[in-house]
Scaffold this active site. Structure first.
Site, mmCIF file in Angstrom:
data_model
loop_
_atom_site.group_PDB
_atom_site.id
_atom_site.type_symbol
_atom_site.label_atom_id
_atom_site.label_comp_id
_atom_site.label_asym_id
_atom_site.label_seq_id
_atom_site.Cartn_x
_atom_site.Cartn_y
_atom_site.Cartn_z
ATOM 1 N N HIS A 51 3.572 -6.010 -4.645
ATOM 2 C CA HIS A 51 3.948 -6.231 -6.055
ATOM 3 C C HIS A 51 2.908 -6.356 -7.251
ATOM 4 C CE1 HIS A 51 7.653 -8.120 -8.335
ATOM 5 N NE2 HIS A 51 6.676 -7.465 -9.232
ATOM 6 N N HIS A 53 1.740 -4.841 -11.218
ATOM 7 C CA HIS A 53 2.138 -3.766 -12.085
ATOM 8 C C HIS A 53 0.709 -3.100 -12.872
ATOM 9 C CE1 HIS A 53 6.380 -5.065 -12.105
ATOM 10 N NE2 HIS A 53 5.968 -6.272 -12.228
ATOM 11 N N HIS A 183 15.520 -10.582 -9.727
ATOM 12 C CA HIS A 183 16.231 -10.611 -10.912
ATOM 13 C C HIS A 183 17.642 -10.583 -10.903
ATOM 14 C CE1 HIS A 183 12.504 -10.359 -13.251
ATOM 15 N NE2 HIS A 183 11.985 -9.591 -12.338
ATOM 16 N N ASN A 207 11.605 -16.926 -9.060
ATOM 17 C CA ASN A 207 11.535 -16.539 -10.285
ATOM 18 C C ASN A 207 12.577 -15.179 -10.468
ATOM 19 O OD1 ASN A 207 8.313 -17.242 -9.458
ATOM 20 N ND2 ASN A 207 9.243 -18.024 -11.348
ATOM 21 N N ASP A 262 2.166 -9.914 -8.874
ATOM 22 C CA ASP A 262 2.910 -9.550 -10.104
ATOM 23 C C ASP A 262 1.975 -9.224 -11.204
ATOM 24 O OD1 ASP A 262 5.335 -9.029 -11.397
ATOM 25 O OD2 ASP A 262 5.902 -11.160 -11.630
ATOM 26 N N ALA A 296 5.628 -13.268 -18.351
ATOM 27 C CA ALA A 296 5.641 -11.724 -17.978
ATOM 28 C C ALA A 296 4.683 -11.259 -17.105
ATOM 29 C CB ALA A 296 5.339 -11.210 -19.511
#
Length: 368
Positions: A51, A53, A183, A207, A262, A296
């Site tokens: 995971h 980005h 989420h 989270n 993340d 974020a």
């Protein structure tokens, strides 16, 4: 020609204090004890981040292939020899173009797969996901993406309480794609239904989830206690209190807890202004947040996650399992990478006594 790497070798069964990893070509050929060896470096399997980005100023979220190459190279230098390129919630056209752009990188072994974190997520628990792009799961969209990816889409995160989610989980798992719960505002019961349908990963546990309550345990408890579910944990000291991190690992064990970064593009970069999924992100003191304070992503790397886990009291072999072996198993890569075992790809990281990266090997070649 056989290459030998000596030191304290962390294997799936423990530590060989005076050990040696033998490599021929791109494969591990043997792991053994050599009593004459005195090199004190830790030798651990290459890290597997399921995971992330982006990093090093580069992102996966725009679907740009060159940016993806650069982000993967940044994390490789921190010991991550396998990673999934994680997208965020986006219009379907971007999802299509990113799949087309990244599929060749998976086939070239630059990436280990594609991960769609969204857009099939809860508006109530969207976190830093752009609410403009959230929607219910679409069988048509997923079918097209899987066809486009030709086996390169490896994981999709969705909220199981949404209309069509259970059907989507069935489609994904039927095609060999990992369905992850994240989420989400799901109840305990809705999460259990998703697990029964085949969901097998909890995306950054706690989270972006309905919080735990003693009369409403919610998704985190359902995922932690499901014996066939792997739980992602962001071990950066920001996403999770150390007590929550150690509780999760004590509950599910290092065999089911996968540390993830993340990370976003700001990982390894100075504090300042960045972007994630069309939203402005400010990084201050290494913490990435939206204007309203919402976390974020992170600026974490896997070597830092390993050090944090050890600093809060986890034994080195357990922490290594959580950054390598467990995440590889979570996304179906355990037969290729994630452990120092004969026959697997020769991915390893040499660490000093403070667990800082000294050298990285990927597929039998030292990374420059």
């Amino acid at each position: 020609m056989t290459l030998r790497v000596n030191g304290k070798v962390v294997t799936p069964t423990g530590v060989i204090r005076q050990g040696c990893v033998e490599v021929r070509g791109d494969r591990i050929t043997a792991v053994a004890e050599y009593p004459s060896i005195r090199d004190g470096h830790w030798i651990v399997p290459g890290f597997v981040d399921i995971h992330t980005h982006g990093g090093g100023g580069h992102t996966f979220t725009t679907g740009d292939a060159e940016s993806a190459r650069a982000a993967a190279a940044y994390h490789l230098n921190h010991g991550t020899t396998s990673l999934l390129a994680s997208l965020v919630s986006a219009p379907f056209e971007l999802m299509r173009s990113a799949t087309t752009a990244f599929a060749p990188l998976v086939r070239q072994d630059v990436l280990a797969g594609i991960h769609f974190e969204g857009p099939y997520l809860s508006a109530a628990r969207c976190g830093a996901q752009n609410p403009e792009f959230l929607r219910d799961p679409s069988i048509d969209e997923l079918t097209e993406l899987l066809k486009l990816g030709e086996g390169t889409v490896r994981m999709v995160t969705l909220a199981p309480e949404l209309t069509g989610a259970i059907e989507a989980i069935g489609l994904l798992t039927g095609q060999g794609v990992v369905a992850a719960v994240g989420h989400t505002d799901a109840t305990y019961e809705q999460t259990c239904a998703a697990v029964a349908a085949g969901a097998s990963v909890g995306t950054h546990l706690f989270n972006g989830m309905r919080p735990v309550h003693h009369r409403d345990p919610g998704p985190a408890v359902a995922l932690l206690t499901a014996p066939n579910v792997f739980c992602e944990l962001v071990a950066d000291g920001v996403h999770l209190h150390e007590g929550t991190l150690t509780f999760a690992v004590a509950t599910a064990g290092p065999e089911r807890c996968a540390l993830v970064t993340d990370a976003m593009a700001a990982a390894g970069m100075p504090d300042g202004e960045y972007e994630l999924g069309g939203q402005a992100v400010t990084v201050a003191d290494g913490q990435a947040r939206l204007a309203d304070g919402t976390i974020a992503g992170s600026t974490l790397t896997m070597d830092a996650a390993l050090r944090h886990a050890v600093a809060v009291g986890m034994p080195v072999p357990d922490a290594v399992r959580m950054v390598s072996t467990t995440p590889a198993l979570a996304v179906g890569l355990g037969d290729r990478v994630g452990a120092l075992t004969a026959g697997l790809r020769a991915d390893l990281v040499v660490l000093d006594d403070e667990l800082n990266v000294v050298r990285v090997m990927r597929a039998g070649e030292w990374v420059r």
